[in-house]
Design an enzyme around this catalytic site. Structure first.
Site, mmCIF file in Angstrom:
data_model
loop_
_atom_site.group_PDB
_atom_site.id
_atom_site.type_symbol
_atom_site.label_atom_id
_atom_site.label_comp_id
_atom_site.label_asym_id
_atom_site.label_seq_id
_atom_site.Cartn_x
_atom_site.Cartn_y
_atom_site.Cartn_z
ATOM 1 N N GLY A 24 5.186 3.197 0.122
ATOM 2 C CA GLY A 24 5.782 4.064 -0.871
ATOM 3 C C GLY A 24 4.867 4.151 -2.056
ATOM 4 O O GLY A 24 3.924 3.697 -2.068
ATOM 5 N N SER A 51 0.781 -1.111 -0.075
ATOM 6 C CA SER A 51 -0.102 0.051 -0.010
ATOM 7 C C SER A 51 0.810 1.139 0.196
ATOM 8 O O SER A 51 2.214 1.193 0.053
ATOM 9 C CB SER A 51 -0.875 0.175 1.262
ATOM 10 O OG SER A 51 -0.231 0.302 2.529
ATOM 11 N N LYS A 52 0.261 2.376 0.097
ATOM 12 C CA LYS A 52 0.986 3.655 -0.029
ATOM 13 C C LYS A 52 1.924 3.642 1.156
ATOM 14 O O LYS A 52 2.854 4.298 1.229
ATOM 15 C CB LYS A 52 -0.168 4.786 0.234
ATOM 16 C CG LYS A 52 -0.751 4.832 -1.067
ATOM 17 C CD LYS A 52 -0.389 6.489 -1.970
ATOM 18 C CE LYS A 52 -0.973 6.357 -3.093
ATOM 19 N NZ LYS A 52 0.085 6.225 -4.362
ATOM 20 N N ARG A 53 1.547 3.202 2.239
ATOM 21 C CA ARG A 53 2.443 3.179 3.463
ATOM 22 C C ARG A 53 3.849 2.572 2.979
ATOM 23 O O ARG A 53 4.852 3.479 3.781
ATOM 24 C CB ARG A 53 1.934 2.314 4.428
ATOM 25 C CG ARG A 53 1.236 2.742 5.737
ATOM 26 C CD ARG A 53 0.644 1.777 6.627
ATOM 27 N NE ARG A 53 0.357 0.612 6.233
ATOM 28 C CZ ARG A 53 0.849 -0.599 6.353
ATOM 29 N NH1 ARG A 53 2.134 -0.547 7.101
ATOM 30 N NH2 ARG A 53 0.468 -1.765 5.808
ATOM 31 N N GLU A 70 3.908 7.329 -10.624
ATOM 32 C CA GLU A 70 4.860 7.722 -9.512
ATOM 33 C C GLU A 70 6.066 7.468 -9.681
ATOM 34 O O GLU A 70 7.135 7.797 -9.113
ATOM 35 C CB GLU A 70 4.227 7.254 -7.968
ATOM 36 C CG GLU A 70 2.830 7.991 -7.556
ATOM 37 C CD GLU A 70 2.441 7.382 -6.409
ATOM 38 O OE1 GLU A 70 2.959 7.528 -5.383
ATOM 39 O OE2 GLU A 70 1.524 6.443 -6.256
#
Ligand code: GLU
Length: 495
Positions: A251, A247-249, A257
């Site tokens: 990176g 997940s975004k956690r 991106e």
């Protein structure tokens, strides 16, 4: 759409509800690799029937991301929304043949059946035989709303041989007569997905493991339509290094991106290819050019166990790719990143000068954005100096006067040996170094202790490429200006 039955046809079928996630990109890549390896065809279908969640922007982002990765489809993109007539045709066929039916069972009755199953400790999967005789007719006569359900043949089992997970069988009683279309005729995911795969002549479906539970349902639809199902290969989950779902956690998760962070598409493709797949041990090499991956790729070697996405490792791999690139290519990619981040004055910063500073950063840069970080001091004088080092090397007035004296020695040597305007500067660097060394030896100073304060003054940091190269490219005046600014600033706080 025509199909040659001996030819492999695979597809990537994203729903355009958000940016292209790295996990989906891995699925796209594995399909593409399989097609290339087998001499087959790679297709792209945008599953945009969910009108509320699908957006044009997401579709565009998916197309751009795939293009950037080099995963372009071999035939025109198929948009599911444009295939409504075919979906209706197939739905009508199932209804006419009695393989699907309009279900009028109201919500409350469904809840009651679900509650009963819960009390008995059974899995709940609705089928119309659960109703009393005549009950459905009663609901229909009352003019209630309906949904369209497929008829899951009673007492049978539906299964498939997954190319990764092996045999998976589910009793129809546990699949149930599931809903394939709403009362207004709009078909649902499992149905449209199957109809489109049949029409596109798809032979192999390679997708995330999160779809395993849909596959028995889809097999029931293939069977009801009398179509030969494709082979399935479900891909293992991708986790973060903490073994939690990526997940975004952890990176970046969106393909674009990674581009913004200065990752090269060829490095990302190489890295993604190893997320859940590896060639045989003897042929294993982490850095593999694309044609080598294509020639070695096979779905039989996809692993069942979850793959771990490690940003550090990707950066390392990216650095390897950067260093293998021709310098001209590096310049072409890095110069725009420098120009977008700094005010690059074309008079002061000639192409040749830009190339020379970029050369200095190649060894230290793992991403294209690292170049800008590593070279920022060429464009902006340091706003501050690393605190610990400035205390250590320039913390008292004695050290500062020694620093100012060393700067004088440096400047005198520079006056005597001007920087060559063309050609290599190694000889000049050697002459400058010798001058500073002679002075520091005579004074009994350690050469490193003389250079470190100069490095701080010029770059603000304690690590940089060869300092004489940096000085040559920064220019005598700017070097003198930075040294004097640093001495003035640190004198104010020195003891
Ligand atoms: N639209 C589905 C998804 O994005 C497709 C799954 C499949 O590949 O069948 O998850």
């Amino acid at each position: 759409m025509t199909t040659d039955s001996t030819k492999i046809r695979v597809r990537f079928a994203p729903s355009p509800t958000g940016y292209l996630h790295i996990g989906s990109a891995r699925a796209a890549l594995f399909n593409w690799l399989y097609a290339r390896h087998m001499g087959g065809t790679f297709l792209l279908r945008i599953e945009d029937t969910d009108l509320e969640r699908s957006t044009e922007e997401a579709t565009q982002q998916i197309l751009t991301s795939l293009d950037w990765l080099g995963l372009t489809p071999d035939e025109p993109v198929v948009y599911q929304r444009q295939r409504a007539d075919r979906h209706k045709e197939y739905l009508d066929r199932l209804l006419t043949e009695g393989k699907a039916y309009k279900c009028y069972c109201p919500k409350e009755r469904l809840e009651e059946l679900r509650g009963k199953a819960r009390t008995d400790g059974r899995i709940f999967a609705y089928n119309r035989a659960m109703l009393e005789p005549g009950e459905m007719e009663k609901y229909e006569a009352a003019g209630g709303s309906f949904v369209i359900r497929i008829l899951a043949p009673e007492g049978e089992t539906t299964g498939f041989d997954d190319m990764v997970y092996g045999r998976i069988d589910v009793e129809n009683a546990n699949i149930g007569d599931f809903v394939i279309a709403r009362g207004d005729g709009s078909p649902l995911y499992n149905f449209t997905n199957v109809v489109d795969d049949i029409d596109m002549g798809i032979t192999h479906i390679c997708r995330g493991e999160d779809h395993v539970s849909n596959t028995p349902k889809q097999m029931l639809i293939y069977n009801a339509l009398g179509a030969t199902p494709p082979r399935f290969a479900h891909l293992p989950l991708i986790l973060g290094p903490d073994k939690q779902k990526l997940s975004k956690r952890h990176g970046a998760t969106g393909v674009m991106e990674f581009k913004e962070k200065g990752i090269l598409p060829q490095a990302l493709v190489n890295y993604l290819s190893l997320l859940g797949w590896a060639p045989p041990e003897a042929e294993f090499n982490e850095i593999m050019p694309l044609d080598e991956i294509v020639s070695k790729f096979s779905l039989d070697r996809v692993k069942k166990s979850p793959a771990v996405f490690d940003h550090e490792k990707l950066q390392w791999m990216n650095g390897m790719y950067i260093r293998e690139m021709p310098k001209s290519k590096i310049y072409e990619l890095v110069i725009p990143t420098l120009k977008s981040r700094f005010a690059v004055n074309s008079e002061l910063a000639s192409e040749e000068w830009l190339h020379s500073i970029i050369d200095l950063a190649i060894e230290r840069s793992r991403t294209l954005s690292d170049f800008a970080d590593n070279l920022s001091y060429f464009f902006e004088a340091p706003a501050e100096y690393e605190e610990k080092a400035s205390k250590k090397f320039l913390g008292n007035s004695e050290q500062i006067s020694q620093f100012v004296e060393s700067a004088g020695v440096l400047d005198n040597a520079w006056a005597a040996t001007p920087t060559p305007t063309t050609g290599p500067i190694d000889e000049w660097c050697g002459a400058m170094e010798a001058a500073v060394r002679t002075w520091s030896d005579a004074r009994g100073y350690k050469f490193g202790n003389v250079m470190q304060p100069i490095r701080l003054a010029l770059t603000g940091r304690t690590a940089s490429p060869s300092l004489f190269h940096v000085m040559a490219l920064m220019g005598r005046e700017e070097v003198a200006r930075r040294i004097s600014a640093c001495a003035t600033r640190l004198s104010a706080t020195a003891q």
